[in-house]
Design a protein around this motif. Structure first.
Motif, PDB file in Angstrom:
ATOM      1  N   ASN A   1       0.953  -1.359  -0.053  1.00  0.00           N
ATOM      2  CA  ASN A   1       0.028   0.236   0.067  1.00  0.00           C
ATOM      3  C   ASN A   1       0.895   1.248  -0.002  1.00  0.00           C
ATOM      4  O   ASN A   1       0.846   2.100   0.977  1.00  0.00           O
ATOM      5  CB  ASN A   1      -0.923   0.027   1.192  1.00  0.00           C
ATOM      6  N   ILE A   2       1.521   1.361  -0.975  1.00  0.00           N
ATOM      7  CA  ILE A   2       2.470   2.631  -1.151  1.00  0.00           C
ATOM      8  C   ILE A   2       2.515   3.102  -2.667  1.00  0.00           C
ATOM      9  O   ILE A   2       2.005   2.434  -3.239  1.00  0.00           O
ATOM     10  CB  ILE A   2       3.775   2.319  -0.724  1.00  0.00           C
ATOM     11  N   GLU A   3       2.960   4.413  -2.975  1.00  0.00           N
ATOM     12  CA  GLU A   3       2.960   4.902  -4.252  1.00  0.00           C
ATOM     13  C   GLU A   3       4.464   5.306  -4.369  1.00  0.00           C
ATOM     14  O   GLU A   3       4.988   5.809  -3.105  1.00  0.00           O
ATOM     15  CB  GLU A   3       2.163   6.291  -4.358  1.00  0.00           C
ATOM     16  N   VAL A   4       5.031   5.399  -5.662  1.00  0.00           N
ATOM     17  CA  VAL A   4       6.183   5.558  -5.793  1.00  0.00           C
ATOM     18  C   VAL A   4       6.327   6.672  -6.885  1.00  0.00           C
ATOM     19  O   VAL A   4       5.591   6.619  -7.944  1.00  0.00           O
ATOM     20  CB  VAL A   4       7.171   4.510  -6.277  1.00  0.00           C
ATOM     21  N   ILE A   5       6.776   7.865  -6.382  1.00  0.00           N
ATOM     22  CA  ILE A   5       6.905   9.072  -7.258  1.00  0.00           C
ATOM     23  C   ILE A   5       8.356   9.280  -7.629  1.00  0.00           C
ATOM     24  O   ILE A   5       9.478   9.712  -6.961  1.00  0.00           O
ATOM     25  CB  ILE A   5       6.370  10.462  -6.604  1.00  0.00           C
ATOM     26  N   VAL A   6       8.537   9.270  -9.101  1.00  0.00           N
ATOM     27  CA  VAL A   6       9.802   9.288  -9.523  1.00  0.00           C
ATOM     28  C   VAL A   6       9.634  10.632 -10.317  1.00  0.00           C
ATOM     29  O   VAL A   6       8.773  10.784 -11.186  1.00  0.00           O
ATOM     30  CB  VAL A   6      10.309   8.424 -10.489  1.00  0.00           C
ATOM     31  N   VAL A   7      10.545  11.825 -10.030  1.00  0.00           N
ATOM     32  CA  VAL A   7      10.458  13.120 -10.711  1.00  0.00           C
ATOM     33  C   VAL A   7      11.944  13.009 -11.774  1.00  0.00           C
ATOM     34  O   VAL A   7      12.941  12.996 -11.197  1.00  0.00           O
ATOM     35  CB  VAL A   7      10.643  14.205  -9.745  1.00  0.00           C
ATOM     36  N   ASP A   8      11.623  12.897 -12.791  1.00  0.00           N
ATOM     37  CA  ASP A   8      12.684  13.256 -14.039  1.00  0.00           C
ATOM     38  C   ASP A   8      13.035  14.416 -14.307  1.00  0.00           C
ATOM     39  O   ASP A   8      12.037  15.330 -14.519  1.00  0.00           O
ATOM     40  CB  ASP A   8      12.186  12.453 -15.258  1.00  0.00           C
ATOM     41  N   ASP A   9      14.025  15.168 -13.679  1.00  0.00           N
ATOM     42  CA  ASP A   9      14.361  16.456 -13.692  1.00  0.00           C
ATOM     43  C   ASP A   9      15.238  16.776 -15.093  1.00  0.00           C
ATOM     44  O   ASP A   9      16.416  17.109 -14.988  1.00  0.00           O
ATOM     45  CB  ASP A   9      15.296  16.718 -12.650  1.00  0.00           C
ATOM     46  N   ASN A  10      14.442  16.443 -16.251  1.00  0.00           N
ATOM     47  CA  ASN A  10      14.931  16.824 -17.598  1.00  0.00           C
ATOM     48  C   ASN A  10      16.392  15.989 -17.804  1.00  0.00           C
ATOM     49  O   ASN A  10      17.218  16.544 -18.541  1.00  0.00           O
ATOM     50  CB  ASN A  10      15.425  18.148 -17.594  1.00  0.00           C
ATOM     51  N   SER A  11      15.922  14.543 -17.624  1.00  0.00           N
ATOM     52  CA  SER A  11      17.237  13.628 -18.186  1.00  0.00           C
ATOM     53  C   SER A  11      17.189  13.657 -19.601  1.00  0.00           C
ATOM     54  O   SER A  11      16.300  13.803 -20.210  1.00  0.00           O
ATOM     55  CB  SER A  11      16.831  12.530 -17.516  1.00  0.00           C
ATOM     56  N   SER A  12      18.384  13.218 -20.070  1.00  0.00           N
ATOM     57  CA  SER A  12      18.512  13.064 -21.425  1.00  0.00           C
ATOM     58  C   SER A  12      18.954  11.658 -21.986  1.00  0.00           C
ATOM     59  O   SER A  12      19.382  11.215 -23.027  1.00  0.00           O
ATOM     60  CB  SER A  12      19.724  14.058 -22.232  1.00  0.00           C
ATOM     61  N   ASP A  13      18.633  10.610 -20.947  1.00  0.00           N
ATOM     62  CA  ASP A  13      19.177   9.404 -21.307  1.00  0.00           C
ATOM     63  C   ASP A  13      18.161   8.293 -21.164  1.00  0.00           C
ATOM     64  O   ASP A  13      18.004   7.183 -20.667  1.00  0.00           O
ATOM     65  CB  ASP A  13      19.968   8.979 -20.067  1.00  0.00           C
ATOM     66  N   GLU A  14      16.607   8.928 -21.610  1.00  0.00           N
ATOM     67  CA  GLU A  14      15.631   7.915 -21.870  1.00  0.00           C
ATOM     68  C   GLU A  14      14.871   7.620 -20.686  1.00  0.00           C
ATOM     69  O   GLU A  14      14.143   6.691 -20.572  1.00  0.00           O
ATOM     70  CB  GLU A  14      15.682   6.712 -22.722  1.00  0.00           C
ATOM     71  N   THR A  15      15.219   8.279 -19.419  1.00  0.00           N
ATOM     72  CA  THR A  15      14.557   7.903 -18.374  1.00  0.00           C
ATOM     73  C   THR A  15      13.020   8.141 -18.407  1.00  0.00           C
ATOM     74  O   THR A  15      12.404   7.191 -17.998  1.00  0.00           O
ATOM     75  CB  THR A  15      14.858   8.906 -17.282  1.00  0.00           C
ATOM     76  N   TRP A  16      12.403   9.130 -19.208  1.00  0.00           N
ATOM     77  CA  TRP A  16      11.011   9.461 -19.186  1.00  0.00           C
ATOM     78  C   TRP A  16      10.335   8.329 -19.994  1.00  0.00           C
ATOM     79  O   TRP A  16       9.334   7.878 -19.448  1.00  0.00           O
ATOM     80  CB  TRP A  16      10.983  10.831 -19.905  1.00  0.00           C
ATOM     81  N   GLN A  17      10.932   8.097 -21.012  1.00  0.00           N
ATOM     82  CA  GLN A  17      10.474   7.006 -21.896  1.00  0.00           C
ATOM     83  C   GLN A  17      10.363   5.593 -21.151  1.00  0.00           C
ATOM     84  O   GLN A  17       9.229   5.037 -21.314  1.00  0.00           O
ATOM     85  CB  GLN A  17      11.263   6.634 -23.422  1.00  0.00           C
ATOM     86  N   TRP A  18      11.550   5.342 -20.390  1.00  0.00           N
ATOM     87  CA  TRP A  18      11.439   4.136 -19.639  1.00  0.00           C
ATOM     88  C   TRP A  18      10.479   4.230 -18.538  1.00  0.00           C
ATOM     89  O   TRP A  18       9.552   3.130 -18.305  1.00  0.00           O
ATOM     90  CB  TRP A  18      12.790   3.964 -19.032  1.00  0.00           C
ATOM     91  N   LEU A  19      10.294   5.264 -17.871  1.00  0.00           N
ATOM     92  CA  LEU A  19       9.176   5.264 -16.891  1.00  0.00           C
ATOM     93  C   LEU A  19       7.721   5.082 -17.217  1.00  0.00           C
ATOM     94  O   LEU A  19       6.985   4.489 -16.711  1.00  0.00           O
ATOM     95  CB  LEU A  19       9.158   6.719 -16.165  1.00  0.00           C
ATOM     96  N   GLN A  20       7.719   5.773 -18.526  1.00  0.00           N
ATOM     97  CA  GLN A  20       5.970   5.677 -19.209  1.00  0.00           C
ATOM     98  C   GLN A  20       5.750   4.245 -19.445  1.00  0.00           C
ATOM     99  O   GLN A  20       4.674   3.677 -19.178  1.00  0.00           O
ATOM    100  CB  GLN A  20       5.993   6.501 -20.378  1.00  0.00           C
TER     101      GLN A  20
END
Length: 314
Positions: free
Chosen positions: A38-57
C-alpha cells in the motif's frame, strides 16, 4: 509494486532522478523488494537526456503504483518539493536514484511512525559503497556522537537532542529518511534558495518542530561516485555558513558544544577545499582551527598528514 492501491497509500516514496537511469532501475527494484503493497512511488525526472522518461512511461503500464513527473532541470530540492506536494500518503520516504534500500527497511520505519505519529522524521544508519561496490564503511561509525549506536541492540529510539546533535554532525542520509508530510509542508520542505546542503537545513527545521527518531539498522546502501568538483565544494561551504547562522541561536539554547562542533566541521570542509585547490598552507590553518575547536584523533592525524605533505613539497 504489482497491485493498485484502492485506498490512500500509507507511504509515498519520492525519488528524484537526473541522467541516472541505470541506477534508478536498481533503486526501484530495492523498493519492490520491500514487499509493502500500500504505497505509491513518485519518480521525478528532472530533464534527463538518457531516456529515463520513456522508460518510466513503459514501467507505469504494469506498475500502477508508480507515478512519474517531468521537470525542466530545476535541481533536486525543487524536484523533491514538487513530489511532496503531489504525494497522497501521510508519510514520505526519500530515496535517491543511485541508492538502494535493504529488505525490511520500509516496513520497520512505517511501523515506528504509526506507533509514534507525532514524529517529524526518522532516519537510519547506512553503508557507503564505492563505484565498484567496495564497502567503505557505515555512516554512524564515522561520527563520534553516533558511533556508540553501532554496537547497541538494533532498534528505533526517540532522539531527544536531535536538533543539537544534527547541528554538530550532519549524519542524516536523505535516502534513509521517512518524514511526516504535514511536518514537511509546515516547514516548507527543502529550501530551494540554498546553493547546497538543503538537506541539512531541512533536518534541522524538522528537528526543531517535532520529535525525531533514529535507528541503528544499516538499511540503505549509498553510492559514493567519484569526481566531485571544487566549485560544488565552495557552494556547500557557503551554504553551511548560511545554515550555521540561521540555526545557531536556537541550538545554543540546547548545547553550546554543538556550535563549536559545527564550526569545526565547517573548518574541516574548508581544509578539504583548500587541498583540492592546492592551497596547502591554508588547508593546514583550517585543520588547526578544526582541531582547536573540537579535538579528536582523526583531526590530529589529518593535520599532521597535511603538514607532512606541505613539507615534502618544499
Amino acid at each position: 509494486m504489482s497491485n493498485p492501491v484502492a485506498t490512500t497509500p500509507v507511504c509515498s516514496v519520492v525519488i528524484p532522478s537526473y541522467n541516472c537511469l541505470a541506477y534508478l532501475k536498481q533503486a526501484l527494484i530495492s523498493v519492490e523488494q520491500q514487499q509493502v503493497s500500500n504505497i505509491e512511488v513518485i519518480v521525478v525526472d528532472d530533464n534527463s537526456s538518457d531516456e529515463t522518461w520513456q522508460w518510466l512511461q513503459q514501467q507505469q503500464i504494469s506498475k500502477p503504483q508508480l507515478r512519474s513527473i517531468k521537470l525542466s532541470g530545476n535541481g533536486p530540492a525543487y524536484a523533491r518539493n514538487i513530489a511532496i506536494q503531489h504525494a497522497k500518503a501521510p508519510l514520505i520516504a526519500f530515496l535517491d536514484a543511485d541508492d538502494t534500500w535493504l529488505p525490511g527497511k520500509l516496513q520497520r520505519q512505517i511501523n515506528f511512525h504509526q506507533a509514534f505519529p507525532e514524529l517529524s522524521f526518522s532516519f537510519t544508519d547506512y553503508r557507503h559503497l564505492g563505484p565498484n561496490g567496495e564497502d567503505r564503511g557505515t555512516c554512524f561509525e564515522f561520527w563520534p556522537n553516533y558511533r556508540h549506536l553501532v554496537t547497541q541492540a538494533k532498534r528505533y529510539q526517540i532522539k531527544h537532542d536531535a536538533a543539537s546533535s544534527l547541528f554538530a554532525e550532519n549524519v542524516v542520509g536523505t535516502s534513509t529518511v521517512m518524514a511526516s508530510r504535514s511536518a514537511l509542508l509546515d516547514c516548507f520542505a527543502f529550501d530551494e534558495q540554498l546553493p547546497s546542503a538543503e538537506d541539512w537545513d531541512l533536518w534541522l527545521k524538522l528537528a526543531l518542530s517535532g520529535p525525531v527518531a533514529v535507528a541503528n539498522f544499516c538499511d540503505c546502501q549509498y553510492l559514493m561516485r567519484d569526481g566531485s568538483e571544487s566549485s560544488k565544494s565552495q557552494l556547500r561551504i557557503k551554504a553551511m555558513h548560511t545554515i550555521y547562522q540561521r540555526y545557531a541561536p536556537k541550538v545554543a539554547k540546547q548545547s553550546s558544544q554543538a556550535l563549536t562542533q559545527a564550526k569545526a566541521r565547517i573548518a574541516t570542509a574548508e581544509a578539504e577545499l583548500c587541498n583540492e585547490e592546492h592551497q596547502r598552507l591554508s588547508a593546514i590553518i583550517a585543520r588547526l582551527k578544526a582541531l582547536f575547536l573540537s579535538p579528536s584523533r582523526r583531526r590530529l592525524i589529518e593535520t599532521l598528514a597535511d603538514t607532512r605533505n606541505l613539507m615534502l613539497l618544499r
